[in-house]
Structures are given as C-alpha cells and as structure tokens.
Design a protein around this motif. Structure first.
Motif, mmCIF file in Angstrom:
data_model
loop_
_atom_site.group_PDB
_atom_site.id
_atom_site.type_symbol
_atom_site.label_atom_id
_atom_site.label_comp_id
_atom_site.label_asym_id
_atom_site.label_seq_id
_atom_site.Cartn_x
_atom_site.Cartn_y
_atom_site.Cartn_z
ATOM 1 N N ASP A 32 -9.474 -18.573 -19.161
ATOM 2 C CA ASP A 32 -9.212 -19.212 -20.455
ATOM 3 C C ASP A 32 -7.819 -19.830 -20.491
ATOM 4 O O ASP A 32 -7.631 -20.981 -20.914
ATOM 5 N N VAL A 33 -6.823 -19.079 -20.028
ATOM 6 C CA VAL A 33 -5.448 -19.580 -20.010
ATOM 7 C C VAL A 33 -5.338 -20.783 -19.073
ATOM 8 O O VAL A 33 -4.691 -21.790 -19.399
ATOM 9 N N TRP A 34 -5.984 -20.672 -17.897
ATOM 10 C CA TRP A 34 -5.913 -21.782 -16.938
ATOM 11 C C TRP A 34 -6.508 -23.055 -17.541
ATOM 12 O O TRP A 34 -5.955 -24.147 -17.365
ATOM 13 N N SER A 35 -7.636 -22.919 -18.243
ATOM 14 C CA SER A 35 -8.279 -24.095 -18.830
ATOM 15 C C SER A 35 -7.361 -24.781 -19.845
ATOM 16 O O SER A 35 -7.322 -26.009 -19.936
ATOM 17 N N ARG A 36 -6.605 -23.998 -20.578
ATOM 18 C CA ARG A 36 -5.680 -24.569 -21.564
ATOM 19 C C ARG A 36 -4.522 -25.288 -20.877
ATOM 20 O O ARG A 36 -4.091 -26.364 -21.317
ATOM 21 N N LEU A 37 -4.009 -24.695 -19.791
ATOM 22 C CA LEU A 37 -2.936 -25.354 -19.049
ATOM 23 C C LEU A 37 -3.411 -26.675 -18.447
ATOM 24 O O LEU A 37 -2.656 -27.645 -18.367
ATOM 25 N N ALA A 38 -4.692 -26.690 -18.018
ATOM 26 C CA ALA A 38 -5.249 -27.885 -17.387
ATOM 27 C C ALA A 38 -5.774 -28.891 -18.402
ATOM 28 O O ALA A 38 -6.211 -29.979 -18.017
ATOM 29 N N GLY A 39 -5.765 -28.538 -19.671
ATOM 30 C CA GLY A 39 -6.259 -29.439 -20.704
ATOM 31 C C GLY A 39 -7.766 -29.558 -20.728
ATOM 32 O O GLY A 39 -8.311 -30.563 -21.200
ATOM 33 N N VAL A 40 -8.448 -28.511 -20.239
ATOM 34 C CA VAL A 40 -9.916 -28.484 -20.221
ATOM 35 C C VAL A 40 -10.409 -27.767 -21.473
ATOM 36 O O VAL A 40 -9.832 -26.738 -21.858
#
Length: 348
Positions: A96-104
């Motif tokens: 979830d955190v990674w998706s937010r950093l990637a703008g997904v």
C-alpha cells in the motif's frame, strides 16, 4: 522500471512477466543497501525503484535470519509465533505504501489493509491474553518435537522450516496484494465484488473470534471448576468433566478457528484471481502451504488431546476436523445401560 508493463488484465498473474524480470533486483539489493549505509544512495529512492514483490521477499528473508539467531540464542523456538499476527498485515501495508509513493491508485490495497488490520488486532489480542508475549513463553508443541528427534535434526528443522520457511510463508500470504496493485492499471476503482470480498473476510474474522472466545470461556470455566469444585454459570458438570469444548461452533467443527484462519487467506488469494480475471495463479502457493501446515499442526494437537481425554476419540468420529459433517451438533454420549444378563456374563 519497478512494475511490469502489461497489456491485459490476465497478465497480472503471469509469473514470467511480473516476477522473473525483477529477480536480478534481489541479487543487486545487498550492494545497493551498502550504498545507502555509505551515504551514496537514498533509501526512499531505492525503495521506490525496487519492485515491491522483490523488496517484500527480501524483508522476509532478513527476518528469517533474525528469527533464527533469536531462537538459537534464547533456545526458544516461538520467535515467528510472536510475529505471526502482525507480519501479513505489515506486508500488505508495504504494498500500500509503495503504491502511494509510485502514484498508483491504492483503493483496493486500502480495502485489503482494512480487513487485515482487524485480523491482526484480534489475533494479537488473543495471543497476548494466552501469555504468548510473556518472557520465555513457547508453543508446547516445539518441546514435544524436540524430545522426539535428535538434537542436530531439530536444529536443522529450525534453520529451515521454523525460522526461514515460516517467515517466507507469512510473506506469501500477503502477495495477492501485488496482483491487486498490478490490476489497478486496468481497473483502478473498487467494485462491488471487492466490497463483497472484504465483507466475507470480516465475516471469517468474526467467526474466528467467536470460536476463540468460546474456547477461552470454556478453559476459564474449567480452571475455576478445578479450583473451587463449583460449576460456573453457563456450563454443566458433564462438559467440564469431559475436559474439552464440544459446544457452540465446536459442536460442528473440531477446529472452527483453524478453519476460519485458513479460509481468510484462501479468499484473499481468490480475491486476486477475481481482480486479474484468472481461475488460478502461482499465488496459490501461500494458502496451499498454510493449509498443509495446519494439517500437520492439527494432527499433532489432536494426538496430544486424544491422549488426555477419553471421550475425544468419540468426538473425532462424529465431528469434522474443519468442515461440519452434519447439521446436528455434537452431544456427549450418555452412560451405557448394562443389562443384568450382560453383567453376569462379564462376572463369569
């Protein structure tokens, strides 16, 4: 590129396209982490540039090493047990955190994190109240296994299964979140079926809670009965003398809590299949291994229980291990009536 370029929703579960291209990142990660510690690389940039499936797997291997050292130093093999209720949720949070950093888009991952967080809170509380976090506490089954196998064999068992394989298993339970992440490239919004999956997961968590609470209440009543000789309200002397719970959900399944636990992660995997419009995928490895683990654990538990309580074999014969085998609940068999003629024959 940290995510694969996909052309169709079904490709979200294609191992050759979503996993294999990023395996070299795993091999390069130690050197890049060394650059981070040396100040030559930014940790946030490295995290965002690494495929989240790969970085999560690397974390599970690192934690396996930590569990191994802690177990061998303390001679206590419940190190993974203490993190069992936390790690799957932390791994889903990682996606979830990674998706937010990637703008997904992360709506589906937010929904998965919601049910998983509730699962973690409930299971952590149950483990805590049973004394799992007390210093020196250990699953009694590890002691039994230690007595049955040579010391060297048990150490190998710890180096492989207890520490590393269980750590990777807990990560594999969360990997369907990777497919949810990939599927947002095609369907970013939460659908009615996604909400239905969350509702099913919450229903299973409630079932697991009820089963564990019924077991807790029974064991508390049994301890009170042994200490005072008085039967607590809500129980009968017969069921307390029997020694094990066979009422409520336990009257239909010998392990309703285990059944719910396995179902929670199987349905999470099924959710990823729905999201990718696939009947099955390689992600089935996680729930399949969990089911096999529960088979072995339950088998050992029942051997121990059957040796303690005479009526347990009758209970086993009439009640399914996980799935109910009938519509009627288990009832304790009444005392057998012995005719006078039969008694005379026995006396002869």
């Amino acid at each position: 590129m940290a995510l694969p370029t996909l052309k169709a929703l079904e490709e979200c579960v294609d191992f050759r396209k979503t996993v294999e291209p990023f395996i070299p990142q795993l091999y390069a990660l130690p050197a890049k982490l060394a650059d981070v510690f040396a100040g030559r690389e930014d940790i946030v940039k490295l995290y965002a540039d690494t495929n989240p499936l790969i970085s999560g797997f690397a974390i599970s291997i690192f934690l396996g090493a930590v569990f191994l050292v802690a177990a061998e130093v303390n001679r206590n093999y419940s190190q993974v047990d203490r993190f069992w209720s936390l790690l799957p949720t932390l791994y889903i949070a990682h996606f979830d955190v990674w998706s937010r950093l990637a703008g997904v888009p992360s709506q589906r991952l937010d929904a998965a994190l919601l049910f998983s967080t509730i699962w973690s809170i409930r299971l952590t509380f149950n483990y805590w109240r049973k004394g799992g976090y007390e210093i020196g506490s250990e699953d009694y089954r590890w002691e039994i296994i230690r007595k049955q196998v040579p010391k060297a064999v048990f150490h190998v068992f710890n180096w492989t299964f207890i520490s590393f394989i269980q750590s990777i298993l807990l990560y594999s339970l969360a990997t369907p979140a990777y497919v949810l992440l990939l599927a947002t490239q095609f369907e970013p919004d939460v659908s009615g079926v996604d909400i239905l999956y969350v509702a099913v997961e919450l229903g299973l968590i409630v079932t697991e809670y009820l089963a564990d609470q019924q077991q807790w209440d029974f064991q508390a009543a049994k301890r009170e009965y042994k200490a005072s000789g008085k039967v607590p309200q809500g129980f009968t002397q017969a069921e307390l003398d029997r020694g094990f719970i066979a009422s409520g959900l336990w009257g239909y399944s010998r392990h309703p809590n285990f059944a719910a636990e396995q179902s929670i992660w199987f349905f999470f995997y099924q959710w990823s299949c729905f999201a990718s419009k696939s009947l099955y995928s390689w992600l089935a490895v996680g729930p399949a291994f969990l089911i096999m683990l529960f088979q072995g654990s339950t088998w050992l538990t029942e051997i121990i229980t059957a040796g303690k309580y005479p009526e347990y074999s009758k209970y086993q014969a009439r009640v399914g291990t996980f799935v109910p085998t009938g519509i009627s609940a288990y009832k304790t068999l009444g005392p057998q009536i012995i005719r006078t003629s039969e008694l005379a024959k026995k006396q002869k």
